[in-house]
Design a protein around this motif. Structure first.
Motif, PDB file in Angstrom:
ATOM      1  N   PRO A 149      -0.785   6.520   6.167  1.00  0.00           N
ATOM      2  CA  PRO A 149      -2.106   6.913   5.658  1.00  0.00           C
ATOM      3  C   PRO A 149      -2.749   5.739   4.919  1.00  0.00           C
ATOM      4  O   PRO A 149      -2.146   5.174   4.005  1.00  0.00           O
ATOM      5  N   PRO A 150      -3.963   5.352   5.298  1.00  0.00           N
ATOM      6  CA  PRO A 150      -4.574   4.163   4.697  1.00  0.00           C
ATOM      7  C   PRO A 150      -4.882   4.305   3.212  1.00  0.00           C
ATOM      8  O   PRO A 150      -5.040   3.305   2.521  1.00  0.00           O
ATOM      9  N   ALA A 151      -4.927   5.540   2.710  1.00  0.00           N
ATOM     10  CA  ALA A 151      -5.228   5.729   1.285  1.00  0.00           C
ATOM     11  C   ALA A 151      -3.961   5.784   0.431  1.00  0.00           C
ATOM     12  O   ALA A 151      -4.034   5.980  -0.785  1.00  0.00           O
ATOM     13  N   ALA A 152      -2.795   5.598   1.033  1.00  0.00           N
ATOM     14  CA  ALA A 152      -1.545   5.735   0.276  1.00  0.00           C
ATOM     15  C   ALA A 152      -1.418   4.649  -0.787  1.00  0.00           C
ATOM     16  O   ALA A 152      -1.816   3.501  -0.576  1.00  0.00           O
ATOM     17  N   THR A 153      -0.841   5.026  -1.926  1.00  0.00           N
ATOM     18  CA  THR A 153      -0.545   4.049  -2.973  1.00  0.00           C
ATOM     19  C   THR A 153       0.944   3.693  -2.913  1.00  0.00           C
ATOM     20  O   THR A 153       1.740   4.363  -2.240  1.00  0.00           O
ATOM     21  N   ALA A 154       1.304   2.658  -3.658  1.00  0.00           N
ATOM     22  CA  ALA A 154       2.699   2.204  -3.654  1.00  0.00           C
ATOM     23  C   ALA A 154       3.635   3.257  -4.234  1.00  0.00           C
ATOM     24  O   ALA A 154       4.814   3.302  -3.890  1.00  0.00           O
ATOM     25  N   ALA A 155       3.123   4.109  -5.102  1.00  0.00           N
ATOM     26  CA  ALA A 155       3.970   5.155  -5.681  1.00  0.00           C
ATOM     27  C   ALA A 155       4.228   6.288  -4.693  1.00  0.00           C
ATOM     28  O   ALA A 155       5.182   7.052  -4.851  1.00  0.00           O
ATOM     29  N   GLN A 156       3.376   6.371  -3.686  1.00  0.00           N
ATOM     30  CA  GLN A 156       3.461   7.496  -2.738  1.00  0.00           C
ATOM     31  C   GLN A 156       4.158   7.134  -1.436  1.00  0.00           C
ATOM     32  O   GLN A 156       4.461   8.025  -0.634  1.00  0.00           O
ATOM     33  N   ARG A 186       4.749  -6.668   5.387  1.00  0.00           N
ATOM     34  CA  ARG A 186       4.024  -6.838   4.120  1.00  0.00           C
ATOM     35  C   ARG A 186       2.583  -7.238   4.408  1.00  0.00           C
ATOM     36  O   ARG A 186       1.640  -6.701   3.807  1.00  0.00           O
ATOM     37  N   ALA A 187       2.399  -8.178   5.325  1.00  0.00           N
ATOM     38  CA  ALA A 187       1.047  -8.669   5.621  1.00  0.00           C
ATOM     39  C   ALA A 187       0.215  -7.595   6.327  1.00  0.00           C
ATOM     40  O   ALA A 187      -0.957  -7.372   5.990  1.00  0.00           O
ATOM     41  N   ARG A 188       0.828  -6.916   7.292  1.00  0.00           N
ATOM     42  CA  ARG A 188       0.088  -5.903   8.034  1.00  0.00           C
ATOM     43  C   ARG A 188      -0.282  -4.721   7.131  1.00  0.00           C
ATOM     44  O   ARG A 188      -1.358  -4.136   7.232  1.00  0.00           O
ATOM     45  N   LEU A 189       0.644  -4.389   6.216  1.00  0.00           N
ATOM     46  CA  LEU A 189       0.377  -3.303   5.272  1.00  0.00           C
ATOM     47  C   LEU A 189      -0.792  -3.662   4.355  1.00  0.00           C
ATOM     48  O   LEU A 189      -1.610  -2.797   4.017  1.00  0.00           O
ATOM     49  N   GLY A 194      -4.468  -2.443   1.610  1.00  0.00           N
ATOM     50  CA  GLY A 194      -5.009  -3.294   0.555  1.00  0.00           C
ATOM     51  C   GLY A 194      -3.954  -3.780  -0.427  1.00  0.00           C
ATOM     52  O   GLY A 194      -2.767  -3.871  -0.094  1.00  0.00           O
ATOM     53  N   ALA A 195      -4.387  -4.011  -1.666  1.00  0.00           N
ATOM     54  CA  ALA A 195      -3.545  -4.689  -2.655  1.00  0.00           C
ATOM     55  C   ALA A 195      -2.275  -3.909  -3.003  1.00  0.00           C
ATOM     56  O   ALA A 195      -1.274  -4.502  -3.431  1.00  0.00           O
ATOM     57  N   GLU A 196      -2.306  -2.587  -2.832  1.00  0.00           N
ATOM     58  CA  GLU A 196      -1.113  -1.773  -3.110  1.00  0.00           C
ATOM     59  C   GLU A 196       0.096  -2.220  -2.283  1.00  0.00           C
ATOM     60  O   GLU A 196       1.250  -1.968  -2.644  1.00  0.00           O
TER      61      GLU A 196
END
Ligand code: PGA
Length: 247
Positions: A149-156, A186-189, A194-196
């Motif tokens: 999911p493109p809106a995912a954060t690193a905590a999720q 890492r780069a593709r993510l 984004g920065a997350e």
């Protein structure tokens, strides 16, 4: 970033297996990394109870994209959370193969997991034929873009790179092969979320065992492991947790 040692029991484990949980907690009472076991769903509740107050977290191995409804035999993310799960493995290659799970379905499941407050562990990996054809990065890149999911954060979100040919075979990629894929992930993510991306744990999975764990954990962008067979016994999983704690 806190690293993650995750165990995937797959279709193994009965009530008697909870003795391994007690042994693991005794062997690793205070690891410097996160420690997670994902048992069959029938054991989530009892394992979560056995792990209460310890460093061990408990997760599921799959969830349905809907929250509830007429889906016989399926489990939703809120049901897993209610049983005591904090994480869920999604898009494992065995589910992609056995149940025809597509990237779009895995993404929908990940969105459902995150909405229920679970950490989504999204699995990616190439087959042997894809690697031999030189398509590894292309395959993994497409799986990432389609499944995460493109809106995912690193905590999720956690990503697990699991080459299909390394799962349960005793074969592992070379350190260079693992490092190449993890740097690419890492780069593709970063392009995708984004920065997350810098803080998302990237796990390696596929025939991780006590004898190769330290070498794998020393590689750049390897933030832990997803462990199958060697997570079933505390005597195997505890040294892997120790190796990650020391990395
Ligand atoms: P394995 O399985 O450690 O038994 O190779 C890994 C996995 O499928 O997560």
């Amino acid at each position: 970033m806190r690293k993650l040692a995750a165990g995937n029991w797959k279709m193994n484990g009965t009530a008697a297996s909870l003795a391994e949980v007690a042994a693991l907690i005794a062997a690793q009472p205070d690891p410097a990394c996160e420690m997670l076991l994902c048992p069959p769903a029938t054991l989530i509740s009892a394992m979560a109870q056995a792990a209460r107050g310890s460093a061990l977290q408990v997760g599921g191995q799959d969830c349905h994209p809907k929250t509830s409804g007429a889906h016989t035999g399926d489990l939703s993310a809120p049901i897993l959370a209610d049983a005591g799960a904090t994480h869920v493995i999604l898009g494992h290659s065995e589910r992609r193969a056995d149940h025809g799970e597509t990237d779009a379905l895995v993404r929908a499941k990940a969105e459902a997991a995150i909405a229920a407050g679970l950490v989504a562990i999204v699995c990616l990996g190439e087959t042997e034929a894809q690697r031999d054809a030189g398509d590894t990065l292309q395959v993994i890149g497409a799986q990432l873009t389609g499944s995460v999911p493109p809106a995912a954060t690193a905590a999720q979100l956690v990503i697990a790179y699991e080459p299909v040919w390394a799962i349960g075979t005793g074969r592992t990629p070379t350190p260079d092969q693992i490092a190449e894929v993890h740097a690419f992930l890492r780069a593709r993510l970063a392009d995708h979320i984004g920065a997350e991306a810098a803080k998302v744990r990237l796990l390696y999975g596929g025939s991780v065992k006590p004898s190769n764990a330290a070498e794998i954990f020393a590689l750049p962008h390897v933030d832990g492991a997803l462990v199958g067979g060697a997570s079933l016994k505390a005597a195997d999983f505890a040294p892997i947790v120790a190796a990650l704690s020391a990395a």
